[in-house]
Design an enzyme around this catalytic site. Structure first.
Site, short mmCIF file in Angstrom:
data_model
loop_
_atom_site.label_atom_id
_atom_site.label_comp_id
_atom_site.label_asym_id
_atom_site.label_seq_id
_atom_site.Cartn_x
_atom_site.Cartn_y
_atom_site.Cartn_z
N GLY A 12 0.79 -1.23 0.00
CA GLY A 12 0.00 0.00 0.00
C GLY A 12 0.81 1.27 0.00
O GLY A 12 0.33 2.31 0.45
N SER A 13 2.04 1.22 -0.54
CA SER A 13 2.82 2.47 -0.56
C SER A 13 2.19 3.50 -1.49
O SER A 13 2.27 4.71 -1.23
CB SER A 13 4.28 2.20 -0.93
OG SER A 13 4.40 1.80 -2.27
N ASN A 14 1.53 3.04 -2.56
CA ASN A 14 0.84 4.00 -3.44
C ASN A 14 -0.39 4.57 -2.75
O ASN A 14 -0.67 5.76 -2.86
CB ASN A 14 0.46 3.33 -4.77
CG ASN A 14 1.65 3.27 -5.70
OD1 ASN A 14 2.00 4.25 -6.34
ND2 ASN A 14 2.30 2.11 -5.75
N LYS A 65 -17.15 -14.92 -8.04
CA LYS A 65 -16.58 -13.59 -8.29
C LYS A 65 -17.69 -12.56 -8.49
O LYS A 65 -17.59 -11.43 -8.02
CB LYS A 65 -15.71 -13.67 -9.55
CG LYS A 65 -14.94 -12.42 -9.83
CD LYS A 65 -13.84 -12.67 -10.84
CE LYS A 65 -13.18 -11.35 -11.18
NZ LYS A 65 -11.85 -11.46 -11.64
N MET A 90 -4.55 -7.26 -6.78
CA MET A 90 -4.01 -8.42 -7.49
C MET A 90 -5.06 -9.28 -8.18
O MET A 90 -4.76 -10.38 -8.61
CB MET A 90 -3.16 -9.27 -6.54
CG MET A 90 -1.92 -8.55 -6.03
SD MET A 90 -1.00 -7.65 -7.31
CE MET A 90 -0.18 -9.03 -8.10
N ARG A 91 -6.29 -8.78 -8.27
CA ARG A 91 -7.21 -9.58 -9.09
C ARG A 91 -7.86 -8.73 -10.17
O ARG A 91 -8.04 -7.53 -10.02
CB ARG A 91 -8.24 -10.28 -8.23
CG ARG A 91 -9.05 -9.39 -7.35
CD ARG A 91 -10.32 -10.11 -7.05
NE ARG A 91 -10.67 -10.11 -5.67
CZ ARG A 91 -11.78 -10.68 -5.21
NH1 ARG A 91 -12.58 -11.33 -6.00
NH2 ARG A 91 -12.07 -10.61 -3.95
N ASN A 107 -5.29 2.55 -13.24
CA ASN A 107 -4.34 1.57 -12.69
C ASN A 107 -2.93 2.11 -12.86
O ASN A 107 -2.66 2.92 -13.75
CB ASN A 107 -4.47 0.24 -13.45
CG ASN A 107 -3.56 -0.84 -12.88
OD1 ASN A 107 -3.43 -0.98 -11.66
ND2 ASN A 107 -2.90 -1.60 -13.74
N HIS A 109 1.09 0.76 -13.34
CA HIS A 109 1.86 -0.44 -13.68
C HIS A 109 3.35 -0.09 -13.68
O HIS A 109 3.74 0.93 -14.27
CB HIS A 109 1.43 -0.94 -15.07
CG HIS A 109 2.11 -2.22 -15.43
ND1 HIS A 109 1.78 -3.42 -14.84
CD2 HIS A 109 3.13 -2.47 -16.27
CE1 HIS A 109 2.56 -4.37 -15.33
NE2 HIS A 109 3.39 -3.82 -16.19
C1 GRF Z 1 3.16 -1.14 -7.54
O1 GRF Z 1 4.45 -1.41 -8.04
C2 GRF Z 1 2.18 -0.96 -8.66
O2 GRF Z 1 2.75 -0.40 -9.81
C3 GRF Z 1 1.73 -2.37 -8.94
O3 GRF Z 1 1.66 -2.97 -7.68
C4 GRF Z 1 2.60 -2.35 -6.80
C5 GRF Z 1 1.87 -1.97 -5.55
O4 GRF Z 1 2.75 -1.50 -4.56
N1 GRF Z 1 0.48 -2.38 -9.67
P1 GRF Z 1 2.19 -0.85 -3.24
O5 GRF Z 1 1.27 -1.89 -2.58
O6 GRF Z 1 1.42 0.39 -3.61
O7 GRF Z 1 3.37 -0.55 -2.38
#
Ligand code: GRF
Length: 203
Positions: A12-14, A65, A90-91, A107, A109
């Protein structure tokens, strides 16, 4: 004021970067909800600290789902969500959510799409030996890592790099450009034209 939901499955760093920018009040948005599908994810602790409501999906609670996605949509509607931010979720989302929030799901990436799609993009680029990789923020459609691209930033791979060092530089760029892309969306400065996204300069 736009209402945002963040979907995440891991560290969850983002999520944290977006919360921090929002707290500094540079984003005119409310982060209303975290949707998480992993009971062990550290992002849950981050949401707790930031006092952000969480929907934790446990697959055993849903027949399939579709019913778990109906639950997600019910929560998004209850919170009047305008924008869905995928941040390491992740899904794959199915058409049920994507059609309901057409053009309103972003999203991030950790590679320069369309290169290195998939869940291990940083390592794949590193192992492949490319000299340049980077970060992409894009709209989500029904195919994985495929929708129209909003922002990209390149990250050079140095000969002295380790995977860990590269990961750190990629994440730093992510934490910078994801809030920027969100800001562009909520200020109405993005137009999708087929595969292309017109980005107007914020006024
Ligand atoms: C990030 O590298 C993002 O680009 C990818 O998943 C990772 C998530 O990292 N989709 P975080 O959980 O936000 O640290």
């Amino acid at each position: 004021m736009k209402n945002i939901a963040v979907f995440a499955s891991g560290n969850g760093s983002n999520f944290q970067a977006i919360v921090d920018v929002f707290r500094k009040n540079t984003l005119k948005a409310n982060i209303k909800l975290l949707v998480c599908d992993n009971p062990n994810a550290f992002v849950l602790e981050r949401a707790r600290r930031a006092k952000i409501k969480t929907l934790l999906l446990k697959s055993k609670d849903y027949a399939d789902k579709k019913s778990s996605e109906e639950e997600i949509v019910r929560n998004l509607e209850a919170e009047k969500i305008d924008l869905v931010i995928l941040a390491g979720f992740m899904r794959m989302l199915s058409g049920h959510i994507i059609s309901r929030y057409q053009g309103k799901i972003l999203n991030i990436h950790p590679a320069l799409l369309p290169a290195f799609k998939g869940a291990s993009a940083i390592k794949d680029a590193f192992d492949y030996g490319v000299k340049m990789t980077g970060v992409t923020v894009h709209f989500v459609d029904e195919k994985m890592d495929n929708g129209p691209i909003i922002l990209q930033e390149a990250v050079k791979i140095k000969e002295s790099d380790t995977l860990k060092k590269l990961e750190e530089r990629i994440h730093k760029v992510e934490h910078k450009i994801y809030p920027q892309a969100i800001q562009l969306f909520i200020s109405g400065n993005l137009r999708i034209r087929g595969r292309k996204v017109e980005v107007r300069k914020p006024r």
